[in-house]
Scaffold this motif. Structure first.
Motif, PDB file in Angstrom:
ATOM      1  N   ILE A  18     -17.352 -25.097 -12.944  1.00 18.01           N
ATOM      2  CA  ILE A  18     -15.951 -24.602 -13.632  1.00 18.01           C
ATOM      3  C   ILE A  18     -15.682 -23.196 -12.800  1.00 18.01           C
ATOM      4  O   ILE A  18     -16.952 -22.274 -12.690  1.00 18.01           O
ATOM      5  N   GLY A  19     -14.549 -22.997 -12.234  1.00 22.38           N
ATOM      6  CA  GLY A  19     -14.323 -21.907 -11.300  1.00 22.38           C
ATOM      7  C   GLY A  19     -14.867 -20.595 -11.993  1.00 22.38           C
ATOM      8  O   GLY A  19     -15.217 -19.706 -11.102  1.00 22.38           O
ATOM      9  N   ASP A  20     -14.327 -20.341 -13.016  1.00 17.13           N
ATOM     10  CA  ASP A  20     -14.339 -19.050 -13.758  1.00 17.13           C
ATOM     11  C   ASP A  20     -15.756 -18.836 -14.317  1.00 17.13           C
ATOM     12  O   ASP A  20     -15.936 -17.575 -14.727  1.00 17.13           O
ATOM     13  N   SER A  71     -10.331 -17.234 -24.585  1.00 18.43           N
ATOM     14  CA  SER A  71     -10.013 -18.553 -25.458  1.00 18.43           C
ATOM     15  C   SER A  71      -9.772 -19.784 -24.530  1.00 18.43           C
ATOM     16  O   SER A  71     -10.143 -20.877 -25.058  1.00 18.43           O
ATOM     17  N   THR A  72      -8.908 -19.578 -23.284  1.00 19.88           N
ATOM     18  CA  THR A  72      -8.672 -20.577 -22.595  1.00 19.88           C
ATOM     19  C   THR A  72     -10.074 -21.337 -21.917  1.00 19.88           C
ATOM     20  O   THR A  72     -10.085 -22.517 -21.921  1.00 19.88           O
ATOM     21  N   LEU A  73     -10.761 -20.253 -21.559  1.00 21.32           N
ATOM     22  CA  LEU A  73     -12.122 -20.693 -20.939  1.00 21.32           C
ATOM     23  C   LEU A  73     -13.073 -21.506 -21.960  1.00 21.32           C
ATOM     24  O   LEU A  73     -13.599 -22.446 -21.628  1.00 21.32           O
ATOM     25  N   ASN A  74     -12.855 -21.276 -23.382  1.00 19.06           N
ATOM     26  CA  ASN A  74     -13.635 -21.677 -24.466  1.00 19.06           C
ATOM     27  C   ASN A  74     -13.230 -23.291 -24.494  1.00 19.06           C
ATOM     28  O   ASN A  74     -13.991 -24.069 -24.351  1.00 19.06           O
ATOM     29  N   PHE A 103     -21.186 -17.638 -19.164  1.00 18.79           N
ATOM     30  CA  PHE A 103     -20.947 -16.250 -18.874  1.00 18.79           C
ATOM     31  C   PHE A 103     -19.586 -16.292 -17.796  1.00 18.79           C
ATOM     32  O   PHE A 103     -19.805 -16.895 -16.641  1.00 18.79           O
ATOM     33  N   THR A 104     -18.901 -15.145 -17.954  1.00 15.75           N
ATOM     34  CA  THR A 104     -17.532 -15.174 -17.261  1.00 15.75           C
ATOM     35  C   THR A 104     -17.188 -13.688 -17.119  1.00 15.75           C
ATOM     36  O   THR A 104     -17.787 -12.815 -17.722  1.00 15.75           O
ATOM     37  N   ASP A 105     -16.388 -13.359 -16.127  1.00 19.99           N
ATOM     38  CA  ASP A 105     -15.811 -12.002 -15.720  1.00 19.99           C
ATOM     39  C   ASP A 105     -14.294 -12.020 -16.386  1.00 19.99           C
ATOM     40  O   ASP A 105     -13.873 -10.840 -15.959  1.00 19.99           O
ATOM     41  N   LEU A 106     -13.939 -13.056 -16.868  1.00 14.72           N
ATOM     42  CA  LEU A 106     -12.420 -12.962 -17.355  1.00 14.72           C
ATOM     43  C   LEU A 106     -12.094 -12.170 -18.394  1.00 14.72           C
ATOM     44  O   LEU A 106     -13.153 -12.216 -19.336  1.00 14.72           O
ATOM     45  N   ASP A 107     -11.138 -12.033 -18.769  1.00 11.79           N
ATOM     46  CA  ASP A 107     -10.585 -11.165 -20.067  1.00 11.79           C
ATOM     47  C   ASP A 107     -10.214 -11.926 -21.159  1.00 11.79           C
ATOM     48  O   ASP A 107     -10.457 -11.890 -22.188  1.00 11.79           O
TER      49      ASP A 107
END
Length: 182
Positions: free
Chosen positions: A122-124, A149-152, A142-146
């Motif tokens: 997954i890209g993010d 919820s959408t990534l979850n 683990f991600t750097d996005l703010d």
């Protein structure tokens, strides 16, 4: 006619008693080698060893220290016996279950690695931690996005898709957490 295929077996839980016994034998062996080396070099037994052996030989069975040491030895022996007799958890997890005879099985660590590799595509997500428990898979991504919820949702869908694909025996659900790294 084919012989019936045996089911997965439990791995023995003998690692704890074997480690305790190995540690005890290592200590006793090291002490014996030290005493023998001292005796060979100096020609006499170490004074501390002689006084310790005299104190042990003069101790009565009713003394407090003898009873404490016997109690500790009995508890350790009982714990080692129980650990040796009780079966451990399954060493492997049956996957890809179908109507064909036989089983396909992987270790829990390999199943976690398969799922981790899928999630890291997954890209993010830059890394993930996956732990396979008895009936659940725990995922920490683990991600750097703010916006987490959408990534979850994406990670949950990917994890559920992997559960449907692999069909691991006994594992019914997953728990997904997303952590932001800065």
């Amino acid at each position: 006619m084919r012989a019936p295929v045996p089911k997965l077996i439990h791995r023995p839980s003998r690692s704890a008693p074997a480690a305790l016994l190995a540690l005890l034998l290592l200590v006793l062996g090291s002490l014996g080698i030290w005493l023998l080396g001292y005796r060979l070099i100096t020609g006499v037994w170490p004074q501390r060893a002689v006084t310790t052996l005299q104190a042990i030989s003069s101790a009565s069975f009713g003394s407090t220290w003898v009873l404490i040491i016997a109690g500790v030895a009995a508890v350790c022996g009982l714990a080692m016996l129980i650990a040796a007799l009780l079966p451990g958890k399954f060493d492997r997890v049956a996957i890809l279950q179908d109507d064909l005879p036989g089983q396909t099985a992987v270790s829990r660590r390999d199943l976690a690695t398969l799922l981790k590799n899928r999630l890291e595509q997954i890209g993010d997500i830059h890394s993930a931690t996956v732990k396979v428990h008895h009936s659940r898979i725990d995922v920490i991504a683990f991600t750097d996005l703010d916006d987490l919820s959408t990534l979850n949702e994406v990670v949950s869908q990917k994890t559920d898709e992997a559960l449907r694909t692999f069909q691991p025996s006994g594992i019914t659900h997953s728990r997904v957490r997303i952590k932001q790294t800065n």
